[in-house]
Enzyme design. Structure first.
Site, PDB file in Angstrom:
ATOM      1  N   LYS A  42       0.849  -1.193   0.000  1.00  0.00           N
ATOM      2  CA  LYS A  42       0.000   0.000   0.000  1.00  0.00           C
ATOM      3  C   LYS A  42       0.879   1.235   0.000  1.00  0.00           C
ATOM      4  CE  LYS A  42      -4.467   0.688  -0.117  1.00  0.00           C
ATOM      5  NZ  LYS A  42      -5.415  -0.142  -0.895  1.00  0.00           N
ATOM      6  N   GLY A  70     -21.127   6.389   1.501  1.00  0.00           N
ATOM      7  CA  GLY A  70     -20.202   6.694   0.415  1.00  0.00           C
ATOM      8  C   GLY A  70     -20.907   6.628  -0.919  1.00  0.00           C
ATOM      9  N   GLY A 103     -18.620   6.896  -3.872  1.00  0.00           N
ATOM     10  CA  GLY A 103     -17.499   6.858  -4.802  1.00  0.00           C
ATOM     11  C   GLY A 103     -17.702   5.724  -5.785  1.00  0.00           C
ATOM     12  N   ASN A 104     -16.627   5.355  -6.440  1.00  0.00           N
ATOM     13  CA  ASN A 104     -16.696   4.323  -7.468  1.00  0.00           C
ATOM     14  C   ASN A 104     -17.282   3.014  -6.943  1.00  0.00           C
ATOM     15  OD1 ASN A 104     -14.989   1.836  -8.673  1.00  0.00           O
ATOM     16  ND2 ASN A 104     -15.476   3.288 -10.282  1.00  0.00           N
TER      17      ASN A 104
END
Length: 428
Positions: free
Chosen positions: A107, A219, A221-222
């Site tokens: 990450k 959320g 988002g995508n």
């Protein structure tokens, strides 16, 4: 305890420690797997558009690569921390293992706010990130990807910088690239669709048709957007979504009694996944406080934002009718909340199983880049569905046969696979 007092790395270690004890892992194996193999902390000096220089702190962490090269996204976030990156790298190791793909966990992150930076400044950060981390990343070493507030444009800038330094074409260095520049069809939908493939599998085991269920999502988002689209296509109804507002820095919940229209909402959100308040209200959406997504009288909760969002402090807000929590985000439920979820009888679909679709499709992108042959979208999604269904079945069967919490079952499968790999390599 407030959300921001939880340390995600300590959460990840606590989850690991509990399962390691159940598995009676040898001390040496525990010590190896409960911390990163390698960390790189560095700074990126960037010449800003006004001529000044600003220095950004950044990280790249490799948790474990016994099963294959590291794999993991790069976040741009003003509140990024080393411990968040450590936790996410660790979760990526388990995610790749439970999905049974030959990759390890990595990450990265940069402490910055791209919402306040020009495109040129963001490009300089991307190129600087690659220059500073070049020695520890690569197609056979550690493969980055997009994450929170990074996009396929950031990825192609990073690829270009890597290839310039390496003096060779290396399309498998990074995933999440634009289609037509080494990216895979289906990658945009992959994580959200993967969540719903797993959710659909669980509903089938519970003998519940999706059309008889309702959901509330944190959320937009995508991941949340495509999860909502596929879930509603299967007949489910999303009652509410909560998202952060770029204008005033506050989160809001948008609700429609008849169910939200994911296509409609996606048309009024900006590039940072913030829904336009005024347009939403004109379309008939009720605007509520941000935490109200938790209070909805629904069957399914899908936290698809950030870590540490469901805690013992706000767990009492959850309706008694909630049957399933599907963790589309990484670490949205804190470890001290798991006992409360078990006691309530809510079925948990853990993050590193539920949201593994993204890394599975990233793996597919690597494979396609390396053989220089790209699949049609239908083939990508078919392979993705197969991987996610198989991963779910393994976890579900173990949980049922051993009377385990689903998170524990997923951890047992993942940790066993990684510990077997480190033993075979002679590391322990």
């Amino acid at each position: 305890m407030p959300k921001d007092s939880y340390n995600p790395y300590e959460n990840a270690q606590a989850q690991f420690d509990g399962v390691a004890e159940k598995l009676k892992l040898p001390l040496g194996t525990r010590d190896l797997l409960r911390q990163p193999q390698r960390e790189l902390h560095f700074t990126i000096p960037v010449k800003m558009d006004d001529g000044s220089t600003q220095v950004f702190k950044a990280f790249r962490v490799l948790h474990n690569d016994a099963r294959g090269p590291g794999k993991g996204g790069i976040r741009f976030h003003p509140h990024e921390t080393a411990d968040t990156v450590r936790a996410l790298a660790m979760w990526m190791t388990w995610k790749c293992a439970v999905a049974d793909i030959p990759l390890g966990g990595g990450k990265g992150g940069v402490i910055c706010d791209p919402r306040t930076l020009s495109q040129a400044e963001q490009e300089r950060i991307c190129r600087g990130y690659v220059r500073r981390s070049f020695d520890v990343v690569g197609p056979l070493e550690d493969v980055p990807a997009p994450d929170v507030m990074t996009t396929n444009q950031h990825m192609i800038w990073m690829l270009d910088e890597y290839e310039t330094i390496a003096r060779e074409k290396s399309p498998g260095f990074i995933t999440g690239k634009p289609v037509g520049a080494g990216g895979s069809l289906g990658r945009t939908e992959a994580t959200g669709y993967g969540v719903v493939y797993v959710l659909r599998g669980l509903l089938g085991k519970m003998d519940i048709h999706p059309k008889k269920t309702t959901a509330s999502i944190q959320g937009f988002g995508n991941v949340a957007e495509y999860a909502a689209k596929l879930y509603t296509a299967l007949g489910g109804r999303v009652i509410a979504v909560s998202c952060w507002d770029a204008g005033d820095g506050t989160s809001y919940t948008y609700k429609k009694a008849g169910g939200i229209d994911a296509e409609e909402l996606s048309g009024i959100k900006d590039k940072f996944s913030s829904i336009d308040k005024e347009k939403a209200e004109k379309l008939g959406y009720e605007r509520l406080p941000g935490d109200d997504w938790l209070k909805q009288d629904v069957d399914i909760l899908i936290p698809a934002a950030l870590e540490n969002q469901i805690t013992p402090a706000n767990f009492p807000l959850i309706s008694r009718n909630v049957k399933i929590i599907a963790e589309a985000a990484n670490g949205p439920v804190t470890p001290d909340c798991d006992p409360l979820i078990k006691e309530r009888g809510i079925v948990m679909l853990p993050d590193f199983l539920a949201n593994a679709g993204g890394v599975v499709c990233s793996y597919f992108e690597q494979v396609q880049c390396n053989m220089n042959y790209f699949w049609e979208k239908a083939e990508v999604l078919e392979k993705l569905e197969s991987k996610m269904v198989n991963a779910f079945e393994s976890v579900y069967v173990l949980a049922r046969n051993e009377d385990l919490y689903m998170r524990d079952a997923a951890y047992i499968i993942a940790i066993n696979r990684v510990s077997d790999a480190v033993k075979l390599r002679g590391w322990v």
